[in-house]
Design an enzyme around this catalytic site. Structure first.
Site, PDB file in Angstrom:
ATOM      1  N   GLU A 169       8.966  -2.731   3.263  1.00 21.50           N
ATOM      2  CA  GLU A 169       8.543  -3.500   2.095  1.00 21.50           C
ATOM      3  C   GLU A 169       8.533  -2.567   0.890  1.00 21.50           C
ATOM      4  OE1 GLU A 169       5.215  -6.919   1.090  1.00 21.50           O
ATOM      5  OE2 GLU A 169       5.224  -5.899   3.018  1.00 21.50           O
ATOM      6  N   GLU A 206      -4.831  -2.473   4.151  1.00 18.65           N
ATOM      7  CA  GLU A 206      -4.395  -3.771   3.638  1.00 18.65           C
ATOM      8  C   GLU A 206      -5.355  -4.867   4.053  1.00 18.65           C
ATOM      9  OE1 GLU A 206      -0.364  -6.509   3.590  1.00 18.65           O
ATOM     10  OE2 GLU A 206      -0.637  -5.046   5.194  1.00 18.65           O
TER      11      GLU A 206
END
Length: 930
Positions: A454, A728
């Protein structure tokens, strides 16, 4: 006497090179004179011309002299005069280099390998040239579709890495500007370039990854030589250059890693005299984008971290633990036989003792090095980077000496400007994790994460983190540059701000609340923290276009509803496989941000003197506010989504303005926080603001309990699990050491680290009261559970600090206010005063805490137990003495209500445990009675 201790030019890379002919200047003055204020200043150019600047302005002062000519180099000195009439000595000279080319001056062509054997093939590119006289100055301008490094006569031109970074390539390329005078010699010279695909040739996408930009890298190099006799010559890349794909880097990708074959090293390839007859003529790529000078800081190696421990996993693998989750790569020194391959696999965590690569998804994050043999070889990659704490090593010849391996930390080289400290080591580690998270994710682009497939410029992440970022590092140039890409990507989508910038995903051009609002929020943050009014002017069209998109979506109801939204992303109540399923209604989140962006646009218009726009958007903002309140707020002051995030938005964004309603909402928010056991119940949207909402509502005790909570979900839970960066998910790793089962799990994500801004502004009490800290707000909040806290920030005017410490029955507050600023001080207890520059100290009575109010038992209401830290700890300790797993199960199902007894909440707890809890509470009560 005052003294000017630092001069900076606007967004200067390498502290000296500027991208504009009229760079704004800032200077920092130090003075022992209390309350020193500048009355005027003089700016001297090259010791020959002086211009007077009247008044207090010393931050981002308009360039007062003639515009810089392209390529010019000058020195600037400043001296200041205070309101007391005393004038300083001249500052030390500060060099300002015009790092841009004149209009039409870029002539280099993008060149690369003419006949590549595979996609994104790394290459070496070179050319020879002659220097036919003494050189006064030589300047190298270079850029790439990919990543590159230039060598002149066998020497690298600088210490930058992964140049030129990542921009919206179709619309914007940046070039580096490097003084290479010392690398040239009279006679024959050579220029060589290492070239790899980088972001340009990466395949992006979560399901079917695809090329977005191009299949092969290319580089453009322009060397301008200024001779001592006044002549100028230019060496520019073009069809006469030569290239080979037979260099030692055989493969290189951001996600995959680098493959390097030391047997293919070509000695002297970038020096004169090298025979490149076997190399082929280059491919020339056409582009209509003219590179512009870099205005963001370059990326560099900034630190090295040694191996903490060499581990042997249960499967027998060798894993290096660096003790810190970092971003960068390894530098190794190894000796082995020719053809021996060493493999380095990177990951952030171990699971059940083994390297855990599942969170990386399709990112291989693996480097492979084939040795040349014949003695020690030192290697580090050039074309990739990794996010890791652990590295599994395979194929190492002989016994691995940890001294032969070092982790190289890499990020955009911003100046550190902010620090925080407290009496809690857990909170200090949390703050340190935030700093490491920012360092790892500010690598040319503000990314969400640095490790998996990502590493994208998610707008929502940086929108919520920008206030924290601007305190910790001087990132004005970094974020201003990225905002230019945001505006360009937005123009390509008719005003829609993609939720990633640069945009490499087709579906990212979808309006999303809190994500697209980066267009309006971040310029305001940069203005507030750096005094950068120009960024509002530069980004104004982007801000307006975004708001117009939202108003069109909202229609006559003035509510943003019924469309795609991320919502309060990663609410801890969301299932692992559905991170957007938050408890707060997505439409409510969206309409709150419709108001927020319209309100910010109206404020920007007013600041810029756009009076008609200011009136228009102020009226629209008020209409949106009324529509929101009508739709989502009951007459009793309840939110239709009865959640922490909903109340925090209504309060902090200023949507609800009636003081009575705000008081009711603040009380309900505090009640929700207590019912949740002072555990976090917010996602990306609510987390940065929930503590501010509690504080402003007078519920500091609740904010303190939530900050210091260690049970999951909380800010400190990851710290207790050994985290060295911000995760996260609140539970990226479960209490048993198992990685969260969701497919999206990163251990280095700065979004939830936005709490640090509250630590700086509220807990320590250091905040801007006027743009750029020209006026400072000093308002410490001694938190229950902490004995001290402090924050220090290098403001644009100089060092400011605020601290408090409990000493017996008093709290000592200290502050440092930089010269040429003033501060408004609000002391604990409510006293307010104004002070000028200098060091200040006050003593005030210590606030009392609410612990130890009276006897407790199994009949005590649950709400009273959770608000009584001693009783609460006694309950959990009694459970742990029997079975540690009881604690998490009890906390997960318990709602700490005011009309339900502790005994009723313990119905599922075994009788012997309940009995021991009762005994523990009796002990607490006896202690209080005694």
């Amino acid at each position: 006497m005052p003294s000017v201790v630092r001069i900076t030019a606007e967004h200067a890379t390498d502290r000296t090179t500027v991208a504009t002919p009229r760079p704004r200047l800032s200077w920092v003055t130090e003075s022992e004179t209390p309350g020193w204020v500048q009355a005027g200043a003089e700016v001297e150019l090259d010791g020959a011309r002086t211009v007077r600047v009247e008044g207090r302005d010393s931050v981002l002062v308009d360039w007062p002299i003639d515009p810089l000519e392209a390529g010019a180099s000058h020195t600037v000195r400043v001296r200041v005069t205070g309101e007391d009439g005393v004038t300083s000595e001249w500052s030390e000279p500060h060099e300002v280099v015009a790092g841009f080319l004149p209009d039409g001056g870029w002539t280099a062509q993008l060149v690369g390998l003419a006949d590549p054997a595979r996609e994104g093939q790394p290459a070496l590119v070179r050319a020879g040239f002659t220097v036919d006289g003494p050189v006064r100055r030589a300047t190298l301008y270079a850029t790439a579709h990919g990543v590159y490094q230039v060598e002149l006569n066998g020497r690298e031109v600088d210490d930058e890495v992964l140049k030129p970074g990542w921009t919206a390539y179709e619309q914007r390329l940046v070039h580096e500007t490097t003084d290479v005078t010392a690398l040239l010699a009279e006679g024959e010279n050579a220029v060589g370039v290492w070239l790899s695909g980088g972001w340009f040739c990466e395949r992006f996408g979560f399901r079917e990854a695809a090329l977005h930009y191009g299949p092969q890298p290319a580089v453009a190099v322009q060397l301008v030589i200024e001779y001592a006799d006044g002549r100028t010559a230019t060496v520019a890349s073009g069809p006469h250059w030569r290239a080979t794909g037979e260099g030692p880097i055989t493969a290189g990708g951001i996600y995959a890693g680098e493959t390097y074959d030391a047997r293919r090293v070509l000695p002297g390839w970038s020096a004169s005299g090298f025979d490149d007859s076997a190399w082929a003529p280059v491919r020339v790529d056409e582009t209509v984008v003219v590179p512009e000078a870099r205005s963001a800081p370059a990326a560099r190696r900034t630190e090295e971290v040694a191996v903490r421990e060499v581990l042997t996993t249960p499967s027998g693998a060798t894993v290096l633990d660096f003790g810190q989750n970092v971003v960068g790569w390894l530098r190794i020194t190894v000796s082995g036989e020719r053809g021996q391959e060493v493999v380095l696999r990177h990951a952030e965590v171990l699971e059940h003792g083994e390297l855990c690569t599942r969170p990386l998804r399709r990112a291989e994050a693996t480097d492979r090095i084939t040795l040349a043999g014949g003695g020690p070889e030192t290697w580090e990659p050039r074309s990739t980077f990794h996010g890791f704490r652990y590295v599994q090593v395979e194929g190492w010849p002989g016994e691995l000496d940890p001294a032969d391996v070092v982790a190289v930390v890499v990020h955009s080289d911003m100046r550190r400007t902010g620090w925080f400290d407290s009496s809690s080591e857990l909170v200090n580690r949390l703050h340190e994790n935030v700093v490491w998270g920012m360092r790892g994710n500010f690598l040319h682009v503000p990314t969400d994460c640095p490790q998996r497939d990502e590493r994208l410029g998610w707008t929502g992440d940086i929108q919520v983190f920008a206030p924290t970022a601007t305190f910790l590092f001087d990132c004005d140039g970094f974020l201003s540059s990225w905002l230019r890409d945001l505006a360009l990507e937005q123009q390509a989508q008719d005003g829609i701000v993609p939720f990633i910038v640069p945009n490499v995903l087709e579906r990212a051009a979808t309006p999303a609340a809190a994500w697209g609002d980066a267009a309006t929020v971040i310029p305001h943050v940069l203005h507030e923290r750096f005094g950068d009014r120009e960024v509002l002017a530069t980004q104004y069209d982007s801000m307006r276009d975004w708001v117009e998109v939202l108003l069109a979506l909202a229609g006559p109801r003035l509510l943003w509803e019924g469309r795609f939204q991320f919502g309060d992303w990663l609410d801890p109540a969301a299932p692992p496989d559905r991170p957007g399923d938050a408890t707060t209604d997505r439409d409510l989140v969206a309409s709150a941000h419709l108001f927020r962006s319209t309100d910010l646009l109206a404020r920007a218009a007013a600041l810029l003197g756009r009076d008609d726009d200011a009136a228009q958007y102020r009226k629209l903002a008020e209409d949106v506010r009324a529509a929101f309140v009508r739709e989502y707020v009951t007459p009793a002051g309840r939110m239709m989504s009865d959640t922490q995030t909903a109340y925090a938005m209504a309060l902090v964004y200023g949507i609800v303005t009636d003081e009575g309603e705000r008081r009711v909402m603040g009380e309900r928010l505090a009640e929700l926080v207590r019912v949740a056991g002072y555990r976090v119940a917010t996602g990306f949207v609510g987390t940065p603001i929930v503590q501010d909402a509690l504080t402003e509502g007078g519920h500091l005790d609740a904010a303190a309990r939530m900050l210091l909570q260690t049970q999951c979900p909380s800010w400190l839970y990851p710290v207790t699990m050994g985290a060295t960066t911000v995760w996260e998910r609140w539970d990226s790793m479960l209490p048993d050491g198992t990685v969260n089962p969701g497919q999206m799990t990163s251990f280095n994500h700065y979004a939830f680290g936005a709490i640090a801004d509250w630590l700086h502004r509220v807990v320590a009490g250091l905040a801007p009261a006027a743009p750029g800290y020209r006026e400072i707000a000093i308002a410490p909040h001694p938190l229950p559970g902490l004995d001290r806290a402090s924050a220090t920030h290098e403001t644009p005017y100089g060092r400011a600090s605020a601290s408090w410490e409990r000493r017996g029955d008093v709290v000592v507050v200290e502050a440092e206010v930089p010269a040429n600023t003033t501060a408004t001080v609000r002391l604990p207890g409510g006293d307010e005063l104004s002070v000028g520059s200098g060091r200040h100290r006050w003593e005030v009575p210590a606030p009392t805490t609410g612990n130890g109010r009276g006897p407790v038992s199994l009949d005590t209401p649950l709400a009273d137990v959770i608000d009584d830290q001693e009783a609460y700890d006694a309950v959990l300790d009694a459970m742990r003495a029997h079975d540690g797993t009881l604690v998490q199960a009890f906390l997960d199902r318990t709602r700490w209500l005011p009309h339900l007894s502790l005994g009723a909440g313990l119905e599922r707890v075994p009788a012997p445990v309940r009995a021991d809890i009762g005994s523990a509470l009796e002990s607490v009560s006896r202690g209080r009675a005694g």
